[in-house]
Design a protein around this motif. Structure first.
Motif, PDB file in Angstrom:
ATOM      1  N   THR A 240       0.856  -1.184   0.000  1.00  0.00           N
ATOM      2  CA  THR A 240       0.000   0.000   0.000  1.00  0.00           C
ATOM      3  C   THR A 240       0.892   1.233   0.000  1.00  0.00           C
ATOM      4  O   THR A 240       1.793   1.341   0.835  1.00  0.00           O
ATOM      5  CB  THR A 240      -0.916   0.024   1.232  1.00  0.00           C
ATOM      6  N   THR A 241       0.667   2.153  -0.918  1.00  0.00           N
ATOM      7  CA  THR A 241       1.527   3.327  -1.057  1.00  0.00           C
ATOM      8  C   THR A 241       0.687   4.601  -1.078  1.00  0.00           C
ATOM      9  O   THR A 241      -0.412   4.629  -1.634  1.00  0.00           O
ATOM     10  CB  THR A 241       2.369   3.254  -2.336  1.00  0.00           C
ATOM     11  N   PHE A 242       1.237   5.647  -0.455  1.00  0.00           N
ATOM     12  CA  PHE A 242       0.613   6.968  -0.438  1.00  0.00           C
ATOM     13  C   PHE A 242       0.870   7.635  -1.786  1.00  0.00           C
ATOM     14  O   PHE A 242       2.008   7.665  -2.269  1.00  0.00           O
ATOM     15  CB  PHE A 242       1.212   7.787   0.692  1.00  0.00           C
ATOM     16  N   GLN A 243      -0.182   8.186  -2.401  1.00  0.00           N
ATOM     17  CA  GLN A 243      -0.044   8.767  -3.733  1.00  0.00           C
ATOM     18  C   GLN A 243      -0.171  10.281  -3.753  1.00  0.00           C
ATOM     19  O   GLN A 243       0.238  10.916  -4.714  1.00  0.00           O
ATOM     20  CB  GLN A 243      -1.089   8.158  -4.675  1.00  0.00           C
ATOM     21  N   GLY A 244      -0.750  10.867  -2.717  1.00  0.00           N
ATOM     22  CA  GLY A 244      -0.878  12.317  -2.691  1.00  0.00           C
ATOM     23  C   GLY A 244      -1.964  12.747  -1.729  1.00  0.00           C
ATOM     24  O   GLY A 244      -2.943  12.020  -1.493  1.00  0.00           O
TER      25      GLY A 244
ATOM     26  N   LEU B 155       3.002  17.257  -5.135  1.00  0.00           N
ATOM     27  CA  LEU B 155       2.711  16.652  -6.431  1.00  0.00           C
ATOM     28  C   LEU B 155       3.420  17.406  -7.551  1.00  0.00           C
ATOM     29  O   LEU B 155       4.002  16.796  -8.444  1.00  0.00           O
ATOM     30  CB  LEU B 155       1.198  16.628  -6.681  1.00  0.00           C
ATOM     31  N   ASP B 156       3.363  18.726  -7.502  1.00  0.00           N
ATOM     32  CA  ASP B 156       4.037  19.561  -8.497  1.00  0.00           C
ATOM     33  C   ASP B 156       4.399  20.881  -7.829  1.00  0.00           C
ATOM     34  O   ASP B 156       3.567  21.790  -7.753  1.00  0.00           O
ATOM     35  CB  ASP B 156       3.142  19.799  -9.711  1.00  0.00           C
ATOM     36  N   PRO B 157       5.614  21.012  -7.302  1.00  0.00           N
ATOM     37  CA  PRO B 157       6.010  22.252  -6.603  1.00  0.00           C
ATOM     38  C   PRO B 157       5.837  23.499  -7.449  1.00  0.00           C
ATOM     39  O   PRO B 157       5.683  24.603  -6.919  1.00  0.00           O
ATOM     40  CB  PRO B 157       7.481  21.996  -6.251  1.00  0.00           C
TER      41      PRO B 157
ATOM     42  N   ASN C 111      -4.183  26.114  -4.005  1.00  0.00           N
ATOM     43  CA  ASN C 111      -5.470  25.792  -4.608  1.00  0.00           C
ATOM     44  C   ASN C 111      -5.481  24.350  -5.106  1.00  0.00           C
ATOM     45  O   ASN C 111      -4.438  23.755  -5.387  1.00  0.00           O
ATOM     46  CB  ASN C 111      -5.768  26.726  -5.784  1.00  0.00           C
ATOM     47  N   GLN C 112      -6.691  23.804  -5.253  1.00  0.00           N
ATOM     48  CA  GLN C 112      -6.825  22.475  -5.833  1.00  0.00           C
ATOM     49  C   GLN C 112      -6.564  22.521  -7.330  1.00  0.00           C
ATOM     50  O   GLN C 112      -6.953  23.473  -8.020  1.00  0.00           O
ATOM     51  CB  GLN C 112      -8.240  21.922  -5.610  1.00  0.00           C
ATOM     52  N   HIS C 113      -5.909  21.476  -7.836  1.00  0.00           N
ATOM     53  CA  HIS C 113      -5.677  21.330  -9.265  1.00  0.00           C
ATOM     54  C   HIS C 113      -5.937  19.877  -9.652  1.00  0.00           C
ATOM     55  O   HIS C 113      -5.983  18.989  -8.798  1.00  0.00           O
ATOM     56  CB  HIS C 113      -4.244  21.720  -9.642  1.00  0.00           C
ATOM     57  N   CYS C 114      -6.092  19.663 -10.927  1.00  0.00           N
ATOM     58  CA  CYS C 114      -6.309  18.311 -11.451  1.00  0.00           C
ATOM     59  C   CYS C 114      -4.977  17.763 -11.944  1.00  0.00           C
ATOM     60  O   CYS C 114      -4.356  18.337 -12.850  1.00  0.00           O
ATOM     61  CB  CYS C 114      -7.333  18.357 -12.583  1.00  0.00           C
ATOM     62  N   PHE C 115      -4.509  16.672 -11.344  1.00  0.00           N
ATOM     63  CA  PHE C 115      -3.239  16.061 -11.696  1.00  0.00           C
ATOM     64  C   PHE C 115      -3.464  14.649 -12.229  1.00  0.00           C
ATOM     65  O   PHE C 115      -4.424  13.966 -11.841  1.00  0.00           O
ATOM     66  CB  PHE C 115      -2.313  15.965 -10.480  1.00  0.00           C
ATOM     67  N   VAL C 116      -2.563  14.213 -13.105  1.00  0.00           N
ATOM     68  CA  VAL C 116      -2.548  12.819 -13.560  1.00  0.00           C
ATOM     69  C   VAL C 116      -1.160  12.266 -13.273  1.00  0.00           C
ATOM     70  O   VAL C 116      -0.154  12.811 -13.734  1.00  0.00           O
ATOM     71  CB  VAL C 116      -2.872  12.690 -15.058  1.00  0.00           C
ATOM     72  N   LYS C 117      -1.127  11.190 -12.510  1.00  0.00           N
ATOM     73  CA  LYS C 117       0.135  10.582 -12.098  1.00  0.00           C
ATOM     74  C   LYS C 117       0.331   9.265 -12.827  1.00  0.00           C
ATOM     75  O   LYS C 117      -0.560   8.406 -12.833  1.00  0.00           O
ATOM     76  CB  LYS C 117       0.133  10.358 -10.587  1.00  0.00           C
TER      77      LYS C 117
ATOM     78  N   LEU D 115       1.672   5.865 -12.676  1.00  0.00           N
ATOM     79  CA  LEU D 115       2.065   4.993 -11.578  1.00  0.00           C
ATOM     80  C   LEU D 115       3.237   4.094 -11.934  1.00  0.00           C
ATOM     81  O   LEU D 115       3.828   3.470 -11.050  1.00  0.00           O
ATOM     82  CB  LEU D 115       0.866   4.133 -11.152  1.00  0.00           C
ATOM     83  N   THR D 116       3.583   4.021 -13.210  1.00  0.00           N
ATOM     84  CA  THR D 116       4.731   3.227 -13.628  1.00  0.00           C
ATOM     85  C   THR D 116       6.030   4.012 -13.465  1.00  0.00           C
ATOM     86  O   THR D 116       7.026   3.497 -12.956  1.00  0.00           O
ATOM     87  CB  THR D 116       4.584   2.783 -15.089  1.00  0.00           C
ATOM     88  N   THR D 117       6.005   5.280 -13.876  1.00  0.00           N
ATOM     89  CA  THR D 117       7.217   6.104 -13.826  1.00  0.00           C
ATOM     90  C   THR D 117       7.247   7.035 -12.628  1.00  0.00           C
ATOM     91  O   THR D 117       8.313   7.552 -12.279  1.00  0.00           O
ATOM     92  CB  THR D 117       7.337   6.936 -15.108  1.00  0.00           C
ATOM     93  N   GLY D 118       6.083   7.328 -12.039  1.00  0.00           N
ATOM     94  CA  GLY D 118       6.009   8.296 -10.956  1.00  0.00           C
ATOM     95  C   GLY D 118       5.861   9.727 -11.429  1.00  0.00           C
ATOM     96  O   GLY D 118       5.752  10.644 -10.604  1.00  0.00           O
ATOM     97  N   ASP D 119       5.863   9.945 -12.751  1.00  0.00           N
ATOM     98  CA  ASP D 119       5.736  11.296 -13.290  1.00  0.00           C
ATOM     99  C   ASP D 119       4.336  11.848 -13.014  1.00  0.00           C
ATOM    100  O   ASP D 119       3.332  11.128 -13.109  1.00  0.00           O
ATOM    101  CB  ASP D 119       5.994  11.308 -14.790  1.00  0.00           C
ATOM    102  N   VAL D 120       4.278  13.157 -12.671  1.00  0.00           N
ATOM    103  CA  VAL D 120       3.011  13.828 -12.402  1.00  0.00           C
ATOM    104  C   VAL D 120       2.826  14.948 -13.417  1.00  0.00           C
ATOM    105  O   VAL D 120       3.734  15.750 -13.655  1.00  0.00           O
ATOM    106  CB  VAL D 120       2.979  14.409 -10.973  1.00  0.00           C
ATOM    107  N   HIS D 121       1.645  14.991 -14.033  1.00  0.00           N
ATOM    108  CA  HIS D 121       1.358  16.005 -15.047  1.00  0.00           C
ATOM    109  C   HIS D 121       0.119  16.791 -14.631  1.00  0.00           C
ATOM    110  O   HIS D 121      -0.871  16.218 -14.157  1.00  0.00           O
ATOM    111  CB  HIS D 121       1.138  15.352 -16.413  1.00  0.00           C
ATOM    112  N   LEU D 122       0.173  18.096 -14.809  1.00  0.00           N
ATOM    113  CA  LEU D 122      -0.948  18.964 -14.468  1.00  0.00           C
ATOM    114  C   LEU D 122      -1.974  18.931 -15.592  1.00  0.00           C
ATOM    115  O   LEU D 122      -1.653  19.188 -16.753  1.00  0.00           O
ATOM    116  CB  LEU D 122      -0.453  20.391 -14.245  1.00  0.00           C
ATOM    117  N   GLY D 123      -3.220  18.608 -15.234  1.00  0.00           N
ATOM    118  CA  GLY D 123      -4.273  18.558 -16.240  1.00  0.00           C
ATOM    119  C   GLY D 123      -5.102  19.812 -16.316  1.00  0.00           C
ATOM    120  O   GLY D 123      -5.713  20.080 -17.347  1.00  0.00           O
TER     121      GLY D 123
END
Length: 584
Positions: A94-98, A124-126, A132-138, A140-148
């Motif tokens: 079990t892993t913490f994702q954000g 998630l993205d410094p 504020n809240q934002h929509c992110f897509v992570k 899970l294979t690479t750990g990369d986080v992208h802002l949606g």
């Protein structure tokens, strides 16, 4: 019929023929606790069964049921307090994702690779840590986080609601403090499109083409046609979800939308069929869950005991889920459905009732469990489909060949437990490369097992040659040729093995019903030959050529040609080359 409806009908029929990919799901004994750490500790402050926006998630599951996401407020799960956690049921971790706020939503893509988070977590993205809240897509294979949550010009926007398509490639969001309307962002091209109007509930189809949203009514936006379809009339209608193929939209309303069944309560749940326009009453209640295929609906009822009802919408039947909670008036001492998997065979449930589950844990606060939705005996084995390698396929040394297979359990059954593929005895994941480094015959097998213990196996054999120059193509291609011509097949083995390389009785050909080849690619043979039939070897090019003399009477028929190797070529013994033909 309108052009938009015609496109929808065509697209929907194609989508309904497709099956979700299933692979590597962990086996299970139901019920199974999910809100537990990698070391076996339950969430001390518990699973959060509430929160998220309208249509939001507190539970999400990948199609193969390997990955389960959930919200919890516990440091003892290996995270930093309130946030989204991902349980890998195969590895038991079990892993913490954000981190997420009380209204933070999330979802998992069908393949379990991408996680959508509606979050203000600065980690998630410094670069967008503005509080504020934002929509992110992570990933899970690479750990990369992208802002949606970006507008058409790429500027950062906050987000009040967020949704992700089943393939994880498209997000939809509504800004909270800036901008207006709904935005669609293609995460593969980084292109954002603004959809006029709409502020509230969002749900995307599997490929992101269809967006269902609520704003004083129910609407569906077709991003391919740029068209907005209006749902059943009613200003109080709200959407829950849209099915993966975009056909069904689940609606909550305090109005009677089904003429045959008046709404008996303050709010009722309906399924709107966008293809035939019908609206069907499901039950008198709201805040419940549908499967991604749109055929199963799960809900709970108030009172004690608290019961979970499963509605099989494709067959018009309903049943209680496999367990009943003898709840009390204690806080959270009951069982609530939290969501369904893709085909509705598995369900997330939150409870801390000792009468609900037999568990080695002391449940002081509600925890998340995964359980089957059926108590009926499952005697049907799951199905297996192997696209690559095709049966009797031919490859060359070092050729990159990607395994492509699926395992599925029938709708409403016990659920898929495992889908394991092997090539020559070694495990091969779906999307991984097949072994082609050594010449000879190879065996590829896929074994599917459901949670009731039923198994099914599909085995395909393939051959790796030192060289293959055609002009004939191996399966799944159907070679188109003129009946009566000579067809040459040129290939290489590791050196000169002599002319006695084929087993007794081969080459052989047999008549095949041309319907067998429907849907397979076809290719006209580029060249034929008038040389005599038989097998020859060219030492200069180190190639064998077999000339197959076809018969004129085979015109308008189909055949399969088989060359099976004998014991004189040990690495190829009993392996065979098979080719498909349609004759003009």
């Amino acid at each position: 019929m309108s052009r938009a409806l015609a496109v929808l009908l065509t697209w929907t029929l194609c989508a309904l023929l497709s099956l979700p990919s299933r692979s590597n799901a962990a086996s299970a004994s139901w019920p199974e606790i999910v809100s537990v750490s990698s070391t076996g500790h339950v969430a001390g402050q518990g699973f959060e069964p509430y929160g998220g926006g309208p249509g939001g998630h507190t539970f999400a599951i990948s199609d193969d049921a390997r990955y389960v996401g959930f919200r919890a407020s516990s440091d003892d799960l290996g995270g930093q307090g309130r946030g989204v956690y991902l349980r890998d049921r195969q590895s038991g971790t079990t892993t913490f994702q954000g981190g997420v706020t009380a209204n933070g939503d999330f979802n998992i893509s069908a393949d379990g690779r991408r996680l959508m988070l509606l979050s203000a977590d600065p980690d998630l993205d410094p670069g967008v840590a503005d509080g504020n809240q934002h929509c992110f897509v992570k990933d899970l294979t690479t750990g990369d986080v992208h802002l949606g949550s970006r507008d058409e010009a790429g500027h950062v926007l906050d987000a009040r609601f967020c949704a992700m398509s089943g393939d994880g490639n498209v997000v939809a969001f509504t800004p909270m403090f800036t901008g207006s309307g709904i935005y669609l962002r293609d995460m593969t091209t980084n292109v954002t499109t603004r959809v006029a109007g709409g502020r509230y509930q969002l749900s995307l189809s599997g490929d992101g083409r269809y967006l269902a949203f609520g704003d004083s009514g129910v609407f569906v936006y077709d991003s391919m046609l740029g068209h907005i379809q209006t749902g059943p009339p009613g200003s109080t209608n709200n959407i829950d979800t849209i099915s993966r193929d975009g056909r069904y939209v689940f609606i909550r309303s305090n109005q009677s939308l089904d003429p045959g069944t008046p709404c008996p309560g303050p709010v009722c749940s309906y399924r709107w069929d966008r293809v035939d326009g019908t609206v069907s009453f499901i039950w008198a209640g709201a805040g419940d869950w549908s499967s991604r295929d749109g055929n199963t609906f799960a809900t709970g009822s108030n009172g004690s005991p608290r019961l979970t009802t499963i509605y099989d919408l494709s067959h018009g039947t309903q049943r209680l889920a496999g367990h009943t909670a003898q709840g009390t008036t204690g806080n959270g001492d009951h069982a609530d459905s939290q969501g369904l998997n893709a085909d509705g065979s598995l369900m997330g449930l939150s409870t801390n009732s000792p009468n609900f589950f037999t568990s080695p844990y002391t449940l002081q606060v509600p925890q998340l469990f995964l359980t089957t939705t059926t108590s009926q005996a499952d005697t049907i084995a799951p199905s297996v489909s192997v696209l690559t390698p095709a049966a009797d396929a031919t490859f060359t040394v070092g050729q990159t060949v990607i395994a492509d297979y699926t395992c599925t359990d029938e709708h409403g059954a016990s659920g898929l437990a495992s889908c394991v593929a092997t090539a020559d005895g070694a495990n091969v994941g779906n999307g991984a490369a097949l072994p082609t480094s050594s010449t000879g015959g190879h065996t590829f097998s896929v074994v599917a097992r459901d949670t009731a213990g039923n198994t099914s196996t599909v085995t395909h054999h393939y051959v790796v040659l030192a060289g293959f120059t055609g002009p004939v193509d191996p399966p799944p291609t159907v070679n188109v040729s003129t009946a009566g011509s000579g067809v040459p097949l040129t290939f290489s083995l590791p050196g000169d093995a002599g002319l006695d390389i084929l087993a007794s009785g081969y080459p052989a050909s047999r008549n095949v019903d041309c319907q067998t080849f429907l849907g397979q690619p076809a290719d006209a043979i580029e060249s034929t030959t008038s040389t005599r039939a038989g097998l020859t070897y060219n030492a200069g090019s180190d190639t064998y050529t077999y000339v197959w003399k076809t018969d004129r009477s085979w015109s308008s028929t189909c055949r399969q040609l088989i060359l099976r190797f004998g014991k004189n070529v040990p690495s190829y013994a009993n392996a065979q080359l098979a080719f498909h033909f349609r004759f003009r």
